[in-house]
Design a protein around this motif. Structure first.
Motif, short mmCIF file in Angstrom:
data_model
loop_
_atom_site.label_atom_id
_atom_site.label_comp_id
_atom_site.label_asym_id
_atom_site.label_seq_id
_atom_site.Cartn_x
_atom_site.Cartn_y
_atom_site.Cartn_z
N ALA A 14 17.66 -101.38 47.38
CA ALA A 14 18.01 -101.73 48.76
C ALA A 14 17.11 -101.01 49.75
N PRO A 15 16.74 -101.66 50.83
CA PRO A 15 15.94 -100.99 51.87
C PRO A 15 16.67 -99.74 52.37
N SER A 16 15.90 -98.73 52.73
CA SER A 16 16.45 -97.45 53.22
C SER A 16 17.31 -96.75 52.19
N GLY A 17 17.21 -97.17 50.92
CA GLY A 17 17.97 -96.51 49.87
C GLY A 17 19.30 -97.17 49.62
N GLY A 73 25.17 -112.13 50.79
CA GLY A 73 24.23 -111.10 51.17
C GLY A 73 23.67 -110.40 49.94
N VAL A 74 22.38 -110.10 49.96
CA VAL A 74 21.71 -109.44 48.84
C VAL A 74 20.83 -108.33 49.43
N THR A 75 20.99 -107.11 48.94
CA THR A 75 20.17 -106.03 49.46
C THR A 75 18.76 -106.06 48.89
N SER A 76 18.54 -106.80 47.82
CA SER A 76 17.21 -106.88 47.21
C SER A 76 16.43 -108.06 47.77
N ALA A 77 15.10 -107.92 47.77
CA ALA A 77 14.24 -109.03 48.16
C ALA A 77 13.87 -109.89 46.96
N ALA A 78 14.23 -109.45 45.75
CA ALA A 78 13.92 -110.21 44.53
C ALA A 78 14.82 -111.42 44.40
N GLY A 79 14.41 -112.39 43.57
CA GLY A 79 15.16 -113.63 43.44
C GLY A 79 16.50 -113.47 42.75
N LEU A 80 16.56 -112.62 41.69
CA LEU A 80 17.78 -112.33 40.93
C LEU A 80 18.40 -113.58 40.32
N LEU A 103 21.08 -114.13 52.03
CA LEU A 103 20.46 -113.22 52.99
C LEU A 103 19.83 -112.07 52.21
N ARG A 104 18.56 -112.17 51.95
CA ARG A 104 17.88 -111.19 51.10
C ARG A 104 17.36 -110.01 51.92
N GLY A 105 17.25 -108.89 51.24
CA GLY A 105 16.70 -107.71 51.87
C GLY A 105 17.58 -107.09 52.93
N LEU A 106 18.90 -107.31 52.85
CA LEU A 106 19.81 -106.68 53.81
C LEU A 106 19.73 -105.16 53.66
N ASP A 107 19.58 -104.48 54.76
CA ASP A 107 19.51 -103.02 54.74
C ASP A 107 20.92 -102.45 54.90
#
Length: 769
Positions: free
Chosen positions: A199-202, A147-154, A172-176
């Motif tokens: 991360a989304p929502s902070g 799981g990755v909270t970022s939407a970037a490739g990293l 799993l990118r963009g996990l909030d």
């Protein structure tokens, strides 16, 4: 008078119409609206068969009064029985709230399956909302998930393909974080969770609900790997309620500095300057994984429970890095995860395949390392004797009732009595058959299991993951509770989902329903009519279960058939080598004992056998003397070698030699009627699964020898065995085997202790800081 009568009927009709209109309006105002977002079916919208899966419901209570409802998710287990994952929740008037349900789809679940979710009013027992959920986004069992909270490739994209790896990863990118599950088993699909500042929502963990914070903590304690990317200024992790999980270090910000070299493979023409955090005053149990050009620790890790927390002092979501495709994967994620495989971009892979320098995936032979688990827990011995006796009885019956009986009657010239003789034979063999069935039928409840018991020095807490077959010699419901003496919520889990998937696997025709608590799967429920725990339907056959337990194994526990006194003693470092004296009081001698010394600080772990353990056996009460000198039989766990077209596995460390021995090939070749596996094959497979993520990469280059097919290793079963995340920490790992030991989990069946036997892997970790 006529006018009054007319007014009466008009008024009456008006009342009827008003009532007809008001009733739907009242019902509408009193209803519960159920919504299930497809992206919330599974973790991040992803479902892996055989793994605990969350579903997030949104309930809108349109009533003006509080109410209590029962949320139910109905799906099938491996035997075809219907599991009702249930959670009772109170609803606040005129509010919308989220509810998490948890269950395990069986390993044979199809993407054409449909699950039923319903909401039942506790007061009336009526269904107030329902929805059918189509199964989608099924993931193979043999694919890792991070799981990755970022939407970037990293820099992770290079590891989403299987060209250079034994197992590919799904990210799993963009996990909030605000929408992470509120129970630890909702996160059990993840091999790791990468938490970034964007991360989304902070990215403030302090804003998570208390339940979600506890879920993350419990998930790491049970073996999860949490990776936190920290901002140089304004980071909120250290002061958060989860800050105690981080490595005990002193963060120090460094501004406008050169990008550390581990973030890129080829130096860009325009090198940006960034801010970073370096970590000083590393406390006990902290290991430095990577340093910047000034020699300052930038990536550190610590053991937390039976998992790990890694702290990266670089904001990986920094736009200056993302714009230049940094990090470049291998330099950062290789040391963090222990991956040995080179990470190539797809454009490079396509070119190498086209030039016939890299082997196509079709040229590789898959080896399933976890196949042995099924052979160890199969209760085929309970039926083998009965089947053999039945075959013998039927053969004798056929002979006496057929050719032999007819020949005897013919010789005695009594063929006219053939029907009498036939009836007598049938009567006699009916009595023999029923009597034999009563005698041969197993009469005791029993358990066959394969378990992995992890323990650590200085703590009484253990983590046990067990695959088991439970046999109860009767029909009906059976109550099963893991850790019956636990006070309060019981976070241990039990499920029946099967091992490796098989589409033609048989299921029972008389499908039955049973309920599990979706929040606390083995909790005793005092306010429910059921006696608590899990009420399993049994049919006088073995039922396959999977159990995860975290807790203590007290010597006076009434639920353990024998005491489990774990290894104890004191170990220190003398001349760069572990020294000390160890003993244990386990219920049997540990065999094939393996020592793995992890020096930490980026130094490769060393594998060796202790000279005091004759034939690698360590008996209860025997004191092992660790001499504190280098063992001549020691070998590096892995030796990185240049990958050429003719690999020499024997030169790639201990794990390379296991690959050279063709470990697991016999397991993969087992036919449907073959169940015996040699002990050495099981032990080697367990050792490879214990360090799976750090295995030398498969042969990914085109071999020079024509007809040679490379192998790669899969783990559809046994993912929970992986200790690779622990080897950067300075510690001693001792691995041994009990091949005929009771179940190391306190468990009751209908309130009684059950006799059990099976294979237990004991892995004891002693911190050396």
């Amino acid at each position: 008078m006529h006018l009054v009568r007319w007014q009466f009927w008009v008024i009456l009709a008006g009342l009827v119409v008003s009532w007809a209109i008001a009733e739907p309006v009242h019902a509408q105002a009193d209803r519960v609206v159920l919504t299930i977002d497809p992206d919330r079916v599974g973790l991040g919208g992803l479902i892996r068969p055989g793994t605990w899966t969350p579903i997030r419901l949104t309930l809108a209570n349109q009533s003006s009064r509080p109410r209590q409802v029962r949320c139910q998710w109905v799906l099938a287990d491996i035997d075809g029985d219907l599991v009702v994952a249930e959670r009772v929740v109170p609803l606040t008037p005129q509010t919308t709230q989220a509810v998490w349900l948890y269950a395990v789809p069986d390993v044979n679940v199809s993407d054409r399956a449909v699950w039923h979710v319903q909401v039942i009013d506790e007061e009336t027992g009526n269904a107030v909302a329902a929805q059918r959920v189509a199964v989608a986004n099924l993931l193979q069992q043999r694919v890792g998930v991070i799981g990755v909270t970022s939407a970037a490739g990293l820099g992770l994209d290079a590891f989403s393909e299987q060209w250079t790896q034994h197992e590919r990863y799904r990210f799993l990118r963009g996990l909030d974080p605000q929408q992470l599950p509120d129970r630890w088993h909702g996160l059990s699909m993840l091999d790791a969770l990468i938490w970034t500042p964007d991360a989304p929502s902070g990215a403030d963990p302090g804003k998570l609900s208390h339940e979600t914070q506890q879920a993350i903590r419990q998930w790491v304690r049970r073996g999860g790997h949490l990776i936190v990317s920290m901002k140089a200024v304004g980071d909120l992790w250290v002061s958060s309620p989860l800050g105690g999980m981080l490595p005990p270090v002193k963060p120090t910000a460094a501004f406008d500095v050169m990008v550390p070299s581990f973030l890129y493979r080829a130096r860009p023409l325009e090198m940006p300057r960034i801010d970073l955090t370096w970590f000083g005053d590393a406390g006990k149990g902290t290991s430095v994984l990577l340093r910047d050009e000034a020699g300052r620790p930038v990536v550190v890790a610590r053991r937390y429970g039976f998992g790990r927390v890694t702290l990266i002092g670089v904001d990986l979501s920094d736009p200056r890095l993302v714009a230049r495709s940094m990090p470049d994967g291998q330099g950062l994620w290789g040391p963090v995860f222990g991956w040995r495989s080179p990470g190539y971009r797809r454009q490079y892979i396509d070119g190498e395949v086209k030039e016939q320098r890299m082997a196509r995936l079709q040229m590789r032979y898959p080896v399933e390392l976890g196949r042995f688990v099924e052979t160890l827990i199969a209760m085929r011995k309970t039926a083998t004797g009965a089947m053999l006796a039945a075959i013998i009885v039927f053969s004798v019956y056929w002979l006496l009732a057929g050719p032999v009986g007819f020949a005897v009657l013919r010789r005695r010239q009594a063929v006219h009595h053939s029907w009498v003789a036939f009836t007598a034979v049938v009567a006699v063999f009916a009595v023999v058959t029923w009597g034999g069935a009563v005698v041969l039928r197993p009469g005791k409840t029993s358990i066959a299991h394969f378990s992995v018991l992890d323990a650590r020095g200085g703590s009484d807490e253990v983590h046990v993951h067990s695959w088991l077959s439970l046999y109860v010699p009767r029909h009906g419901r059976v109550e099963l509770i893991v850790d019956p003496d636990r006070k309060g919520p019981n976070a241990n889990t039990v499920c029946s989902a099967g091992l490796l998937g098989s589409p033609d696997q048989a299921t029972f025709l008389d499908s039955q329903r049973y309920t599990i608590d979706a929040a606390w799967p083995t909790r005793r429920v005092a306010d429910r009519p059921e006696p608590g725990g899990v009420l399993l339907p049994m049919r006088s056959t073995a039922k396959q279960l999977e159990v995860d337990f975290l807790g203590e194994l007290p010597a006076d526990s009434q639920w353990l058939t024998e005491p489990w006194v774990l290894p104890q003693g004191h170990v220190r470092i003398v001349n760069g080598w572990p020294a000390g004296r160890l003993s244990h009081g386990l219920p049997g001698a540990l065999r094939d004992v393996l020592f793995v010394y992890c020096p930490g600080g980026g130094v490769e772990p060393v594998v060796y056998f202790n000279k005091d353990s004759a034939n690698r056996t360590w008996a209860p009460g025997q004191v092992l003397d660790l001499p504190g000198t280098a063992d001549v039989r020691a070998d590096r766990l892995v030796l990185d070698r240049p990958y050429d077209r003719q690999r020499q596995w024997k030169q790639e460390g201990y794990l390379g030699r296991l690959i050279d021995a063709k470990t697991g090939h016999r397991l993969t070749e087992l036919g449907p009627t073959e169940f015996h596996v040699a002990d050495n094959e099981v032990i080697q497979a367990i050792e490879m699964l214990s360090f799976y993520s750090t295995l030398p990469p498969p042969d990914f280059l085109v071999p020079k020898r024509i007809g040679m097919i490379a192998s790669y290793y899969r783990r559809g079963v046994g993912r929970q065995l992986d200790l690779s995340a622990q080897i950067p920490i300075k510690q001693l790992i001792v691995i041994g085997h009990l091949d005929a030991a009771p179940l190391p989990v306190p468990m009751s069946v209908d309130g009684k202790r059950v006799a059990s036997a099976g294979w237990t892997v004991v892995r004891w970790v002693y911190p050396l800081d």
